[in-house]
Design an enzyme around this catalytic site. Sequence first.
Site, PDB file in Angstrom:
ATOM      1  N   ASP A 181      -0.853   3.196  -2.716  1.00  0.00           N
ATOM      2  CA  ASP A 181       0.140   1.646  -2.493  1.00  0.00           C
ATOM      3  C   ASP A 181       0.150   0.731  -4.171  1.00  0.00           C
ATOM      4  O   ASP A 181       0.322   1.361  -4.508  1.00  0.00           O
ATOM      5  CB  ASP A 181      -0.800   0.561  -1.214  1.00  0.00           C
ATOM      6  CG  ASP A 181      -0.484  -0.100  -0.263  1.00  0.00           C
ATOM      7  OD1 ASP A 181      -0.169  -0.884  -0.644  1.00  0.00           O
ATOM      8  OD2 ASP A 181      -0.316  -0.042   0.906  1.00  0.00           O
ATOM      9  N   HIS A 213      -1.857  -6.088  -1.140  1.00  0.00           N
ATOM     10  CA  HIS A 213      -1.744  -5.051  -0.192  1.00  0.00           C
ATOM     11  C   HIS A 213      -2.302  -4.125   0.148  1.00  0.00           C
ATOM     12  O   HIS A 213      -3.349  -3.750   1.164  1.00  0.00           O
ATOM     13  CB  HIS A 213      -0.132  -4.831   0.494  1.00  0.00           C
ATOM     14  CG  HIS A 213       0.481  -3.908   1.031  1.00  0.00           C
ATOM     15  ND1 HIS A 213       0.610  -2.969   0.968  1.00  0.00           N
ATOM     16  CD2 HIS A 213       0.508  -4.241   2.713  1.00  0.00           C
ATOM     17  CE1 HIS A 213       0.927  -2.092   1.973  1.00  0.00           C
ATOM     18  NE2 HIS A 213       1.411  -3.511   3.128  1.00  0.00           N
ATOM     19  N   ALA A 325       7.684   8.098   6.777  1.00  0.00           N
ATOM     20  CA  ALA A 325       7.232   8.487   7.898  1.00  0.00           C
ATOM     21  C   ALA A 325       8.481   8.786   9.425  1.00  0.00           C
ATOM     22  O   ALA A 325       6.971   9.860  10.419  1.00  0.00           O
ATOM     23  CB  ALA A 325       6.980   7.043   8.245  1.00  0.00           C
TER      24      ALA A 325
END
Length: 435
Positions: A181, A213, A325
């Site tokens: 991240d 984040h 994903a």
Amino acid sequence: MSYEVFGGAAFQPRPTGAVVVELEDGADPQRLTTEAAEAGFAAALGAGAAIGAETGSVVLPDVGVAILEPREKDTSALSSFVQSARSLSGVADSRPEFWVSRADMAVEDDVFDAEVRDWARRGLEILLERLGSADAPGLQRKLRPTTDAIEDDAKATWAIRAVGAVESSATGRGVSVAVLDTGVDLSHPALRHRIADHRSFVPRETIDDGNGHGTHCCGLVAGEEISGAPRFGVAPGADLFVGKVLSNAGHGKERQILQGMEWAIEKGCDVISMSLGRRVSDGEGPASGYRRLFEAAEKSGVLIVAAAGNDSFRPSFVNPVSSPANDPLAMAVGAVDSVLGVARFSNGSVNSAGGGLDIVAPGVSILSAEPHPGRFVRQSGTSMATPIVAGLAALMKELKSGLKGQALRKALADLASGLGDPADYGAGLARAPQD
């Protein structure tokens, strides 16, 4: 690739100007780099220099992936560079490299009162009508419905309660989770004892999280309970391996994601959590390059959990699961609100060419860690649902140590509570193991 509407402008996924190359089995990386240099690509960087490097081609020989950087930066000539790369010895596939962003929502619900939200939603409906179709793809929803069916209490946040983590005897002890991240606040009191290792793959930026984040996601995986806050970490005994693959601005090149994935696999992590991605179009399949890393992860027994994306505006339209994903080997995570309804922004299984949604977890107004001095903040998005599922995987792994990779994924899906249409909810709400 179809155009999408966002903020009144049409756009396509933004290429970096480089080319992602997937190598055939047994291909010679040295021969590839030699031919690539002759074809107009920059020289390949050494293994050490590749980490966090800003220029030059990058080769990951162990997984058969390379990112070739043209010597002359000209995005208008990108298609010819892609074709040129495809003609090199040992190349199985090639495509443009894209920018990737964090997968959270930019605006919190509680910033807007009900009147403003209703006005904004009506404006969006009118815009869609004028575009000629209520199903026009790609208008990202930034406002979310307020729900209050499950609430935070002094013991735990609503998200922790919803997935049953409070009742589980497991803490994730002995399980390693990589969070790829924007980095992490190493000094955060809920995280400083949980971070086992870290590395930045972003040029000229340290692991320090200037965005917030990554810290938020780390907190949801393994944040420890501290004074002044309810429990918000799913697996407070898990070990965190933090890879900074997105900049402090919340963006990154795919090469940084790939390098971070390779690092986490080499470190022997049990789970990789990625709250990031890019939009895909209807009919667009999984991206080459990622597949080699997913295969390497599966071979090593690593489960990759990734955000499904926030590009929908339900019920007007639902966008496909984002990349990466949408790779079949990824566990794609959608978001639900506190009445366990699918979040308006959450992407779904609407693309027959790409991977579908696997599971859902809380993703609306989720409390977790924030870099100093804020310490805690609420965020929304499939970004928040993803580390919650990664934390649940750590709990499951602790109790059933023999489970790994796709077997761990199946165990999580089997334990999930069905909520509705699998296209919207996958297997259902992710749940913590109770024994």
